[in-house]
Design a protein around this motif. Structure first.
Motif, PDB file in Angstrom:
ATOM      1  N   CYS A  21       0.830  -1.213   0.000  1.00  0.00           N
ATOM      2  CA  CYS A  21       0.000   0.000   0.000  1.00  0.00           C
ATOM      3  C   CYS A  21       0.860   1.258   0.000  1.00  0.00           C
ATOM      4  O   CYS A  21       0.597   2.198  -0.742  1.00  0.00           O
ATOM      5  CB  CYS A  21      -0.936  -0.010   1.204  1.00  0.00           C
ATOM      6  SG  CYS A  21      -2.035   1.413   1.273  1.00  0.00           S
ATOM      7  N   VAL A  22       1.886   1.265   0.839  1.00  0.00           N
ATOM      8  CA  VAL A  22       2.749   2.451   0.933  1.00  0.00           C
ATOM      9  C   VAL A  22       3.498   2.683  -0.382  1.00  0.00           C
ATOM     10  O   VAL A  22       3.670   3.830  -0.812  1.00  0.00           O
ATOM     11  CB  VAL A  22       3.729   2.291   2.120  1.00  0.00           C
ATOM     12  CG1 VAL A  22       4.796   3.372   2.095  1.00  0.00           C
ATOM     13  CG2 VAL A  22       2.972   2.337   3.438  1.00  0.00           C
ATOM     14  N   ASN A  23       3.917   1.621  -1.056  1.00  0.00           N
ATOM     15  CA  ASN A  23       4.690   1.764  -2.293  1.00  0.00           C
ATOM     16  C   ASN A  23       3.837   1.960  -3.539  1.00  0.00           C
ATOM     17  O   ASN A  23       4.371   2.249  -4.601  1.00  0.00           O
ATOM     18  CB  ASN A  23       5.587   0.538  -2.486  1.00  0.00           C
ATOM     19  CG  ASN A  23       6.732   0.531  -1.504  1.00  0.00           C
ATOM     20  OD1 ASN A  23       7.176   1.570  -1.027  1.00  0.00           O
ATOM     21  ND2 ASN A  23       7.207  -0.660  -1.176  1.00  0.00           N
ATOM     22  N   LEU A  32     -10.712   4.354  -1.961  1.00  0.00           N
ATOM     23  CA  LEU A  32     -10.442   5.288  -0.868  1.00  0.00           C
ATOM     24  C   LEU A  32      -9.068   5.925  -1.062  1.00  0.00           C
ATOM     25  O   LEU A  32      -8.230   5.389  -1.788  1.00  0.00           O
ATOM     26  CB  LEU A  32     -10.473   4.532   0.466  1.00  0.00           C
ATOM     27  CG  LEU A  32     -11.787   3.840   0.837  1.00  0.00           C
ATOM     28  CD1 LEU A  32     -11.584   2.951   2.054  1.00  0.00           C
ATOM     29  CD2 LEU A  32     -12.880   4.860   1.104  1.00  0.00           C
ATOM     30  N   PRO A  33      -8.826   7.044  -0.389  1.00  0.00           N
ATOM     31  CA  PRO A  33      -7.476   7.617  -0.453  1.00  0.00           C
ATOM     32  C   PRO A  33      -6.454   6.662   0.162  1.00  0.00           C
ATOM     33  O   PRO A  33      -6.777   5.823   1.016  1.00  0.00           O
ATOM     34  CB  PRO A  33      -7.582   8.898   0.381  1.00  0.00           C
ATOM     35  CG  PRO A  33      -9.032   9.214   0.440  1.00  0.00           C
ATOM     36  CD  PRO A  33      -9.759   7.911   0.324  1.00  0.00           C
ATOM     37  N   LYS A  34      -5.243   6.804  -0.246  1.00  0.00           N
ATOM     38  CA  LYS A  34      -4.173   5.911   0.183  1.00  0.00           C
ATOM     39  C   LYS A  34      -3.994   5.929   1.708  1.00  0.00           C
ATOM     40  O   LYS A  34      -3.779   4.887   2.330  1.00  0.00           O
ATOM     41  CB  LYS A  34      -2.877   6.339  -0.517  1.00  0.00           C
ATOM     42  CG  LYS A  34      -1.709   5.444  -0.309  1.00  0.00           C
ATOM     43  CD  LYS A  34      -0.587   5.944  -1.206  1.00  0.00           C
ATOM     44  CE  LYS A  34       0.692   5.227  -1.008  1.00  0.00           C
ATOM     45  NZ  LYS A  34       1.732   5.696  -1.898  1.00  0.00           N
ATOM     46  N   VAL A  35      -4.100   7.093   2.314  1.00  0.00           N
ATOM     47  CA  VAL A  35      -3.927   7.217   3.764  1.00  0.00           C
ATOM     48  C   VAL A  35      -4.990   6.400   4.497  1.00  0.00           C
ATOM     49  O   VAL A  35      -4.701   5.728   5.494  1.00  0.00           O
ATOM     50  CB  VAL A  35      -3.987   8.708   4.176  1.00  0.00           C
ATOM     51  CG1 VAL A  35      -3.929   8.859   5.680  1.00  0.00           C
ATOM     52  CG2 VAL A  35      -2.878   9.489   3.520  1.00  0.00           C
ATOM     53  N   VAL A  36      -6.203   6.415   3.981  1.00  0.00           N
ATOM     54  CA  VAL A  36      -7.286   5.646   4.611  1.00  0.00           C
ATOM     55  C   VAL A  36      -6.993   4.149   4.494  1.00  0.00           C
ATOM     56  O   VAL A  36      -7.229   3.389   5.451  1.00  0.00           O
ATOM     57  CB  VAL A  36      -8.647   6.015   3.982  1.00  0.00           C
ATOM     58  CG1 VAL A  36      -9.760   5.148   4.526  1.00  0.00           C
ATOM     59  CG2 VAL A  36      -8.947   7.490   4.203  1.00  0.00           C
TER      60      VAL A  36
END
Length: 154
Positions: A21-23, A32-36
Motif C-alpha cells: 500500500c505504501v509503495n 479510498l485515499p491511500k492514507v485511509v
C-alpha cells in the motif's frame, strides 16, 4: 513451533499489504485515499480484514503486458529469449572495446606530448641557468682591478 505458524502467516500478510500500500502510486489506489487504506490495514490487520480488503479491492491490478492471460510458462515459451553470446563473439562488445582503445590511445598521446613539452621546458630552464652560472664563473676567473678586494694593511 507449529503453534506460532498462524501468527507468523498473519503477520507476514499484514506487513506485505502495508508495504504494498505504501509503495503503490496514488493513481493506482482504488475506492479510498491511500492514507485511509494504510489506516485500515494497520487497524484491521490482526483479523486479516484490512490486508485482504487492500489486496482484493484497494489496488488496480494490471495483467502482465503481452501475456494475454497466459500462464508464465506459456509466456516464456512464446517469447524467445535473447541468446547469450560470448564477449569475444559479440560485435557490439568488440566495437565498444575498439572505441575505448582509441580513446585511451589518444589520451596517452596527449599525455606523452605534454610530458615532452614539460621536459623541453625544464631543459631550457636548466640550460639558461647553466649559462648564467658559466657567465658568473667566467666573471670570477677574470677578476679585474675593480673586482679585486683591497689588500689588508698591516
Amino acid at each position: 513451533m507449529l503453534r506460532y505458524l498462524p501468527f507468523l502467516l498473519v503477520l507476514a500478510l499484514w506487513i506485505y499489504a502495508f508495504i504494498d500500500c505504501v509503495n503503490t502510486p496514488e493513481s493506482q489506489v482504488r475506492g479510498l485515499p491511500k492514507v485511509v487504506w494504510v489506516i485500515i490495514i494497520l487497524l484491521f490487520g490482526e483479523v486479516l480484514i484490512g490486508p485482504i480488503a487492500w489486496l482484493a479491492a484497494g489496488k488496480q491490478r494490471h495483467p502482465v503486458a503481452g501475456g494475454g492471460g497466459s500462464t508464465p510458462a506459456e509466456w516464456h515459451r512464446n517469447h524467445s529469449r535473447k541468446k547469450w553470446i560470448a564477449p569475444d563473439d559479440n560485435p557490439e562488445f568488440l566495437r565498444a572495446l575498439k572505441e575505448e582503445n582509441k580513446k585511451d590511445e589518444s589520451l596517452l598521446k596527449d599525455w606523452e606530448a605534454d610530458l615532452r613539452r614539460r621536459e623541453e621546458e625544464l631543459r631550457r630552464k636548466e640550460g639558461h641557468g647553466a649559462s648564467q652560472a658559466e657567465a658568473r664563473k667566467e666573471g670570477e676567473a677574470g677578476n679585474g682591478p675593480e673586482e679585486t678586494p683591497p689588500a689588508a694593511k698591516g
